[in-house]
Design an enzyme around this catalytic site. Structure first.
Site, PDB file in Angstrom:
ATOM      1  N   ARG A  55       0.838  -1.190   0.000  1.00  0.00           N
ATOM      2  CA  ARG A  55       0.000   0.000   0.000  1.00  0.00           C
ATOM      3  C   ARG A  55       0.877   1.244   0.000  1.00  0.00           C
ATOM      4  O   ARG A  55       2.033   1.201   0.392  1.00  0.00           O
ATOM      5  CB  ARG A  55      -0.902   0.028   1.233  1.00  0.00           C
ATOM      6  CG  ARG A  55      -1.958  -1.022   1.289  1.00  0.00           C
ATOM      7  CD  ARG A  55      -2.911  -0.802   2.463  1.00  0.00           C
ATOM      8  NE  ARG A  55      -2.220  -0.445   3.693  1.00  0.00           N
ATOM      9  CZ  ARG A  55      -2.190   0.788   4.214  1.00  0.00           C
ATOM     10  NH1 ARG A  55      -2.826   1.779   3.609  1.00  0.00           N
ATOM     11  NH2 ARG A  55      -1.531   1.029   5.324  1.00  0.00           N
ATOM     12  N   LYS A 209      -8.258  -2.666   0.652  1.00  0.00           N
ATOM     13  CA  LYS A 209      -8.196  -1.827   1.841  1.00  0.00           C
ATOM     14  C   LYS A 209      -8.942  -0.507   1.660  1.00  0.00           C
ATOM     15  O   LYS A 209      -9.452   0.052   2.636  1.00  0.00           O
ATOM     16  CB  LYS A 209      -6.742  -1.589   2.247  1.00  0.00           C
ATOM     17  CG  LYS A 209      -6.091  -2.830   2.867  1.00  0.00           C
ATOM     18  CD  LYS A 209      -6.869  -3.333   4.097  1.00  0.00           C
ATOM     19  CE  LYS A 209      -6.128  -4.440   4.827  1.00  0.00           C
ATOM     20  NZ  LYS A 209      -6.917  -4.946   5.989  1.00  0.00           N
ATOM     21  N   HIS A 228     -11.246  -5.203  12.585  1.00  0.00           N
ATOM     22  CA  HIS A 228     -10.149  -5.802  11.833  1.00  0.00           C
ATOM     23  C   HIS A 228      -9.730  -7.049  12.598  1.00  0.00           C
ATOM     24  O   HIS A 228      -8.933  -6.985  13.544  1.00  0.00           O
ATOM     25  CB  HIS A 228      -8.997  -4.800  11.721  1.00  0.00           C
ATOM     26  CG  HIS A 228      -7.840  -5.293  10.920  1.00  0.00           C
ATOM     27  ND1 HIS A 228      -6.533  -5.077  11.283  1.00  0.00           N
ATOM     28  CD2 HIS A 228      -7.782  -5.992   9.769  1.00  0.00           C
ATOM     29  CE1 HIS A 228      -5.724  -5.633  10.402  1.00  0.00           C
ATOM     30  NE2 HIS A 228      -6.453  -6.193   9.479  1.00  0.00           N
ATOM     31  N   SER A 246       0.250  -7.897  12.771  1.00  0.00           N
ATOM     32  CA  SER A 246       1.108  -8.868  12.094  1.00  0.00           C
ATOM     33  C   SER A 246       2.129  -9.452  13.071  1.00  0.00           C
ATOM     34  O   SER A 246       2.730  -8.734  13.869  1.00  0.00           O
ATOM     35  CB  SER A 246       1.835  -8.172  10.933  1.00  0.00           C
ATOM     36  OG  SER A 246       2.695  -9.066  10.273  1.00  0.00           O
ATOM     37  N   LYS A 250      -2.434 -14.336  14.706  1.00  0.00           N
ATOM     38  CA  LYS A 250      -3.875 -14.278  14.406  1.00  0.00           C
ATOM     39  C   LYS A 250      -4.289 -15.343  13.405  1.00  0.00           C
ATOM     40  O   LYS A 250      -5.270 -16.070  13.604  1.00  0.00           O
ATOM     41  CB  LYS A 250      -4.228 -12.881  13.873  1.00  0.00           C
ATOM     42  CG  LYS A 250      -5.696 -12.688  13.501  1.00  0.00           C
ATOM     43  CD  LYS A 250      -6.043 -11.215  13.383  1.00  0.00           C
ATOM     44  CE  LYS A 250      -5.322 -10.531  12.250  1.00  0.00           C
ATOM     45  NZ  LYS A 250      -6.088 -10.486  11.000  1.00  0.00           N
ATOM     46  N   THR A 251      -3.521 -15.475  12.312  1.00  0.00           N
ATOM     47  CA  THR A 251      -3.868 -16.455  11.278  1.00  0.00           C
ATOM     48  C   THR A 251      -3.731 -17.876  11.800  1.00  0.00           C
ATOM     49  O   THR A 251      -4.621 -18.715  11.624  1.00  0.00           O
ATOM     50  CB  THR A 251      -2.975 -16.261  10.030  1.00  0.00           C
ATOM     51  OG1 THR A 251      -3.172 -14.936   9.529  1.00  0.00           O
ATOM     52  CG2 THR A 251      -3.335 -17.252   8.948  1.00  0.00           C
ATOM     53  N   ASP A 265      -9.982 -11.484   8.228  1.00  0.00           N
ATOM     54  CA  ASP A 265      -9.467 -10.117   8.206  1.00  0.00           C
ATOM     55  C   ASP A 265     -10.444  -9.031   8.645  1.00  0.00           C
ATOM     56  O   ASP A 265     -10.076  -8.151   9.399  1.00  0.00           O
ATOM     57  CB  ASP A 265      -8.943  -9.778   6.808  1.00  0.00           C
ATOM     58  CG  ASP A 265      -8.007  -8.588   6.804  1.00  0.00           C
ATOM     59  OD1 ASP A 265      -7.215  -8.454   7.749  1.00  0.00           O
ATOM     60  OD2 ASP A 265      -8.075  -7.780   5.871  1.00  0.00           O
ATOM     61  N   ARG A 336       1.948 -11.833  -1.813  1.00  0.00           N
ATOM     62  CA  ARG A 336       0.575 -12.075  -1.365  1.00  0.00           C
ATOM     63  C   ARG A 336      -0.135 -13.037  -2.294  1.00  0.00           C
ATOM     64  O   ARG A 336       0.253 -13.220  -3.451  1.00  0.00           O
ATOM     65  CB  ARG A 336      -0.206 -10.762  -1.354  1.00  0.00           C
ATOM     66  CG  ARG A 336       0.273  -9.741  -0.348  1.00  0.00           C
ATOM     67  CD  ARG A 336      -0.416  -9.906   0.967  1.00  0.00           C
ATOM     68  NE  ARG A 336       0.063  -8.988   1.987  1.00  0.00           N
ATOM     69  CZ  ARG A 336      -0.506  -8.853   3.167  1.00  0.00           C
ATOM     70  NH1 ARG A 336      -1.565  -9.581   3.475  1.00  0.00           N
ATOM     71  NH2 ARG A 336      -0.007  -8.020   4.053  1.00  0.00           N
TER      72      ARG A 336
END
Length: 547
Positions: A55, A209, A228, A246, A250-251, A265, A336
Site C-alpha cells: 500500500r 483496503k 479488523h 502482524s 492471528k492467522t 481479516d 501475497r
C-alpha cells in the site's frame, strides 16, 4: 452531470465493455492480456512495479468537507485530507484513461455477508486481473439485497492501476516526494458521494483496503461495529473474534480444526451477530511453511486447470518451470495471494455467526513482561482496543535487538477513520449487552526479553486460547496486576501455574521490574499523545498501563 453519471456515460459509450463476465473469462483475459502468467499449479502469477509492492499510505487520501469532517479523526496520520476539487480532477483523469482503454471490465459485488448492511460495489477497471481480484475478494450480490441500508446507494470504484497522474497538474494538491516533485499516484475516497478512485497503484491490496476503510467509516454511522479481526465458530455455534497485528499469531490461532472459519481479516458486529466482509483471503506468502499453514498453502497451490483455479499470487519469486520460491524476498517480503474462502477446508459457508461469546486480543510482547493470558473488564478491553499494542524487533541485522513498542489503534489504525471514542464506545456497549468475555493473549516472550527469554510455545498458547474459548477461565481465581491493570488467572488447564505471572519466569527480578516500568511508561506516553484531547472516559484512562 455528476461523477457517477459521467462514469455511467463513459461505460455506455465505450466500444468494448466486459460487464460481469464469468470468472473463467476474467482468468482467460488476464492471461491473454499478459497481465499474469500461469504457474505450474494453475494459479496466476503477477508482479507489480516496485512502487506498488505494498500500500502507499501517504498517497491514500479522503475528501474533507464541512458536512462530514466531524466524523473523521483528522489528527490520525492515516487520515490525509484532500478537497473535493482535487478528487474530481483525479476521477476525471481516470475517466479519460478509461475512454482510451481497449477493454473495460465491470464487476458488481457486495461487501458484507449480512444482507442488512451489505454494501453494493461497482468496480470499473481497465485491468482484467483487478476484476478477478474483486471476484475473489468481494461477495456475490445476495437475492435479498433490498434489505440493505445501502441498497439504493452503493459505492463505485474506478481503478486504473498502471497509468499515472501528471505531477505538474497536482502540484500543491498531492504530496511532495523527497526530490521535490509531486506524487503521480492516488488512492482516494469520497465517503459522502460513495466514490473511490485509484490511479498508479497496482498493488491489489489497495482495492481491498480502500473498500474496507469505507466500510469502517459507514458502518458505525448505522450502529454496526467494524472490526479488523479473524472470526471462527465452535461446534455449539459459539463465535470468537481474534484481533492482533502482524506477527501475533492471528492467522495460525484462528485456523483451528475444531472451529469453522468465518473469515481472516474484516468483520462487522451488528444486531444479529458477526458477519465477514469478504468472500476470499489475501494472505501473506513469504516464508509460508506448508507443514504449519497447510490450508492456506493448499488453497493457493492446489493443482487445477488455470481457467478454474483463479488464485492470484502477487510478487512472489517464480522459476521458469512455474514453481514458486516463497523464501525469496529480494523483490519484496510482501508477496501475497488472493483466493476464494471456499478453497479452505474448514469454513462456515454463510460467513455469519451469532454474537461473539469470546474476543481475544493478541499481542507479541518482546519485552517479556506481560502475562501470557489475562481477563479484561469492559474498561480494560476498551483501553487495549484503543492501544492495539504489540512489539517489533528493530535492527537485528546489526545486533540491536531491543524491543520497540508498536501501537495501532483497534489493531488496524490505517483503516479505521472515524473518531476513536466511537469504536471504543461501541465495543464496550456490545460487550456489556451480550456478555462477551475479552482476554489478552501474549504470544511473545517469557523468561526475559527477546534475546534472553524464549517465545512462548504455541502449544501452550493454544491451551490458553482453548481455555478462554471453552469458558474455563470465567470462574477461576484472578490476581490484579496494578502496573498493567490486568486480571491474571492463577490457574489455567494444561499450563504451568508459575508461568502465568511473567515475573516468576525471570531470573533477574530487578531487570523484570525495570523492563515492565519502561513498557508501562511507553503505554502512558502514547496514550497521552494519541488520546489526550479525545475526551476518553476517565475509567478507561485509568486502565492504561503506567497510569
Amino acid at each position: 452531470m455528476n461523477l457517477k453519471e459521467n462514469l455511467a456515460k463513459t461505460i455506455e459509450d465505450h466500444a468494448n465493455i466486459l460487464n460481469n463476465i464469468s470468472r473463467k473469462e476474467m482468468i482467460e483475459h488476464a492471461v491473454a492480456n499478459k497481465e499474469a502468467i500461469i504457474a505450474a499449479s494453475g494459479a496466476l502469477a503477477t508482479w507489480t512495479p516496485t512502487e506498488s509492492t505494498g500500500r502507499s499510505p501517504k498517497d491514500t487520501v479522503t475528501v474533507k468537507r464541512a458536512s462530514s469532517e466531524k466524523n473523521i479523526d483528522w489528527s490520525s496520520p492515516n487520515n490525509i485530507p484532500i478537497d473535493e476539487e482535487t478528487f474530481d480532477m483525479a476521477f476525471q483523469d481516470a475517466l479519460d484513461y478509461l475512454k482510451k482503454a481497449q477493454k473495460v471490465y465491470v464487476t458488481d459485488r457486495v461487501i458484507g455477508a449480512d444482507s442488512k448492511y451489505a454494501l453494493p460495489v461497482k468496480t470499473v477497471t481497465d485491468f482484467a486481473l483487478t476484476a478477478l481480484f474483486t471476484e475473489n475478494m468481494f461477495r456475490p450480490v445476495p437475492d435479498d439485497i433490498e434489505k440493505s441500508v445501502f441498497a439504493s446507494d452503493g459505492y463505485q470504484l474506478l481503478a486504473i492501476p498502471y497509468e499515472k497522474l501528471d505531477p505538474k497538474k497536482y502540484e500543491g494538491r498531492l504530496r511532495k516526494l523527497s526530490d521535490g516533485s509531486t506524487s503521480n499516484m492516488i488512492v482516494a475516497m469520497d465517503m459522502d458521494r460513495k466514490l473511490g478512485v485509484i490511479i498508479g497503484s497496482a498493488y491489489m491490496g489497495s482495492v481491498k483496503k480502500l473498500m474496507f476503510t469505507v466500510m469502517n467509516y459507514l458502518l458505525p454511522l448505522e450502529g454496526i461495529l467494524p472490526l479488523h479481526c479473524s472470526a471462527n465458530e465452535g461446534p455449539k455455534g459459539d463465535c470468537a473474534l481474534l484481533l492482533g497485528l502482524s506477527g501475533t499469531g492471528k492467522t495460525s490461532l484462528s485456523a483451528d480444526p475444531s472451529r469453522a472459519l468465518l473469515g481472516d481479516d474484516e468483520h462487522g458486529w451488528g444486531e444479529d451477530g458477526v458477519a465477514n466482509f469478504e468472500y476470499g483471503c489475501y494472505a501473506k506468502m513469504i516464508d509460508i511453511d506448508p507443514a504449519k499453514e497447510t490450508d492456506i498453502y493448499d488453497a493457493v497451490m492446489h493443482k487445477d486447470d488455470y481457467r478454474e483455479h483463479g488464485s492470484i499470487v502477487e510478487n512472489a519469486m517464480i522459476y521458469p518451470n512455474g514453481t514458486f520460491d516463497y523464501f525469496d524476498d529480494r523483490f519484496t517480503p510482501n508477496s501475497r495471494s488472493s483466493y476464494p474462502l471456499r478453497y479452505l477446508k474448514n469454513i462456515k459457508e454463510s460467513s455469519k455467526s451469532g454474537h461473539p461469546k469470546t474476543i481475544l486480543f493478541l499481542t507479541a510482547d518482546a519485552y517479556g513482561v506481560l502475562p501470557p493470558v489475562s481477563k479484561l473488564n469492559p474498561d480494560q478491553a476498551m483501553l487495549w482496543f484503543l492501544m492495539g499494542y504489540t512489539s517489533k524487533l528493530a535492527g537485528t541485522e546489526t545486533g540491536i535487538t531491543a524491543p520497540v513498542a508498536t501501537f495501532s489503534r483497534f489493531f488496524g489504525q490505517p483503516f479505521m477513520p472515524i473518531n476513536p471514542d466511537v469504536y471504543a464506545g461501541m465495543l464496550g456497549e456490545k460487550m456489556k449487552k451480550h456478555g462477551t468475555q475479552v482476554y489478552l493473549i501474549n504470544t511473545g516472550w517469557s523468561g526475559g526479553a527477546y534475546g534472553v527469554g524464549k517465545r512462548i510455545d504455541i502449544n501452550l498458547t493454544r491451551k490458553m486460547v482453548n481455555a478462554a474459548l471453552n469458558g474455563e477461565l470465567v470462574d477461576v481465581e484472578y490476581k490484579y496486576d496494578a502496573l498493567f491493570h490486568l486480571n491474571v488467572p492463577t490457574t489455567c488447564p494444561g499450563v504451568p501455574s508459575e508461568m502465568l505471572f511473567a515475573k516468576n519466569t525471570w531470573d533477574d527480578k530487578e531487570a523484570f521490574d525495570k523492563a515492565a516500568r519502561k513498557l508501562a511508561g511507553e503505554f502512558s506516553d502514547d496514550f497521552d499523545k494519541s488520546y489526550g484531547d479525545k475526551k476518553i472516559k476517565e475509567s478507561i484512562v485509568k486502565s492504561c498501563p503506567g497510569k
